[in-house]
Write a protein that holds these residues in place. Structure first.
Motif, short mmCIF file in Angstrom:
data_model
loop_
_atom_site.label_atom_id
_atom_site.label_comp_id
_atom_site.label_asym_id
_atom_site.label_seq_id
_atom_site.Cartn_x
_atom_site.Cartn_y
_atom_site.Cartn_z
N TYR A 143 0.82 -1.21 0.00
CA TYR A 143 0.00 0.00 0.00
C TYR A 143 0.85 1.26 0.00
O TYR A 143 0.53 2.23 -0.70
N THR A 144 1.92 1.27 0.76
CA THR A 144 2.79 2.46 0.74
C THR A 144 3.44 2.62 -0.62
O THR A 144 3.60 3.75 -1.11
N PHE A 148 -0.62 4.90 -0.95
CA PHE A 148 -1.62 5.02 0.09
C PHE A 148 -0.99 5.71 1.29
O PHE A 148 0.19 5.49 1.61
N HIS A 149 -1.77 6.53 1.98
CA HIS A 149 -1.28 7.28 3.14
C HIS A 149 -1.69 6.57 4.43
O HIS A 149 -2.86 6.22 4.60
N ALA A 171 -5.29 5.20 3.24
CA ALA A 171 -6.21 5.79 2.26
C ALA A 171 -5.45 6.37 1.08
O ALA A 171 -4.35 6.91 1.24
N PHE A 172 -6.05 6.24 -0.09
CA PHE A 172 -5.56 6.88 -1.31
C PHE A 172 -6.61 7.91 -1.71
O PHE A 172 -7.75 7.55 -2.03
N TYR A 173 -6.24 9.19 -1.69
CA TYR A 173 -7.22 10.25 -1.88
C TYR A 173 -7.39 10.60 -3.36
O TYR A 173 -6.42 10.61 -4.12
N GLU A 202 11.09 -0.83 7.46
CA GLU A 202 10.87 -0.77 6.02
C GLU A 202 9.70 0.17 5.70
O GLU A 202 9.75 0.93 4.74
N ILE A 203 8.66 0.13 6.53
CA ILE A 203 7.50 0.98 6.31
C ILE A 203 7.86 2.43 6.58
O ILE A 203 7.45 3.34 5.87
N VAL A 204 8.65 2.67 7.62
CA VAL A 204 9.07 4.03 7.94
C VAL A 204 9.88 4.61 6.79
O VAL A 204 9.67 5.75 6.38
N SER A 205 10.80 3.83 6.25
CA SER A 205 11.63 4.34 5.16
C SER A 205 10.80 4.63 3.92
O SER A 205 11.08 5.55 3.16
#
Length: 297
Positions: A143-144, A148-149, A171-173, A202-205
């Motif tokens: 998702y990232t 997606f936010h 969410a993807f706006y 990994e998600i943070v990066s």
């Protein structure tokens, strides 16, 4: 990737869709879920939207996405999805999955792209959104990667095996709608990461890369924010992930940007602050390129 026919769910897909859901997801849905699904009936008795990727050669279902337009905020499980002015609908992904034999070839991203197109095609819709269980790192990466936010963590969202599990809301706006409290600071991009552990670096990066892509958060701000938010245990993360997800992407997106780098002998980063914009990396880690993954909700 194979040759796929993209279509909606058919009544004769019931047994195969049930088998795939039971293989993919820890939650067990009752028979009425599958009976209504193949009839195009979703939550609150509304219209269920579906995209099935059928392998043209075998006729088997390679992947699928089930999603639905929900009135906002009356039908939405989350009442804080948008900044004002609010849309009339949000498009919610109920389930999305790809069979093991078809993973790692971009099919999940293709399904997400088609869901985005449906959401964006309705001017009354403000976002495509979903929940993902907190430990599904592959899905979160998917998702990232697809812009997606991350909005927030939701404790005790899932319940199965007599245990509660938190979920992350993404969410993807679309159609010029935005997340609540949108600002230009690091927090608006990084969300609340204080409960994420080292396995989630990994998600943070990915979030750092997203922030740098927008050019609204400097590398110095991003690094300083990470040091402020994380515990020492959480900051001790794999440098291979940083080198793959942060530095090469930054160099590609921001040519000419000054990126202070301290080449360290250690293969891990620790929270002793090296300065507001210094990143310690391992020489050998720069050659590492983790394979792209794709996963389900």
């Amino acid at each position: 990737m194979g040759d796929f026919l993209f279509r909606s769910v058919h009544p004769n897909d019931r047994d195969e869709m049930k088998a795939l859901h039971e293989e993919f997801f820890p939650i067990r849905y009752n028979d009425s879920f599958y009976n209504e699904m193949v009839q195009g009936v979703g939550m609150h008795g509304g219209k269920l939207l579906s995209i099935v990727a059928e392998d043209r050669e075998t006729g088997r279902i390679a992947g699928f996405a089930l999603f639905q337009m929900l009135k906002y905020p009356d039908q939405a499980e989350d009442s804080n999805l948008f900044a004002y002015p609010y849309p009339q609908y949000g498009c919610y992904i109920l389930t999305l999955g790809v069979a093991p034999a078809y993973r790692m070839h971009g099919l999940a991203s293709t399904l997400l792209s088609k869901c985005k197109d449906v959401a964006a095609s309705d001017p009354k819709c403000g976002a495509l959104y979903l929940h993902v269980i907190h430990y599904n790192a592959a899905a979160i990466k998917l998702y990232t990667k697809n812009q997606f936010h991350f909005l927030r963590s939701m404790p005790d969202f899932y319940f199965f095996n007599e245990t509660y599990f938190p979920a992350y809301l993404f969410a993807f706006y679309v159609n010029n709608h935005h997340a609540p409290g949108t600002s230009s600071g690091p927090e608006s991009f990084f969300g609340v990461f204080s409960d994420w552990t080292a396995r989630s670096w990994e998600i943070v990066s990915e979030a750092v890369t997203q922030a740098l892509f927008t050019s609204t958060v400097s590398i110095a701000d991003a690094t300083r924010w990470i040091y402020q938010q994380f515990s020492p245990e959480a900051v001790a993360v794999s440098v291979a992930q940083i080198s793959h997800h942060w530095l090469p992407t930054t160099a590609a997106l921001l040519p000419g940007a000054e990126i202070p780098i301290e080449v360290a002998s250690s293969s891990r980063i620790y929270p002793a602050d090296p300065g507001p914009s210094a990143v310690a990396i391992d020489r050998d880690a720069l050659a590492s390129t983790p394979a792209d993954g794709e996963m389900k909700v």
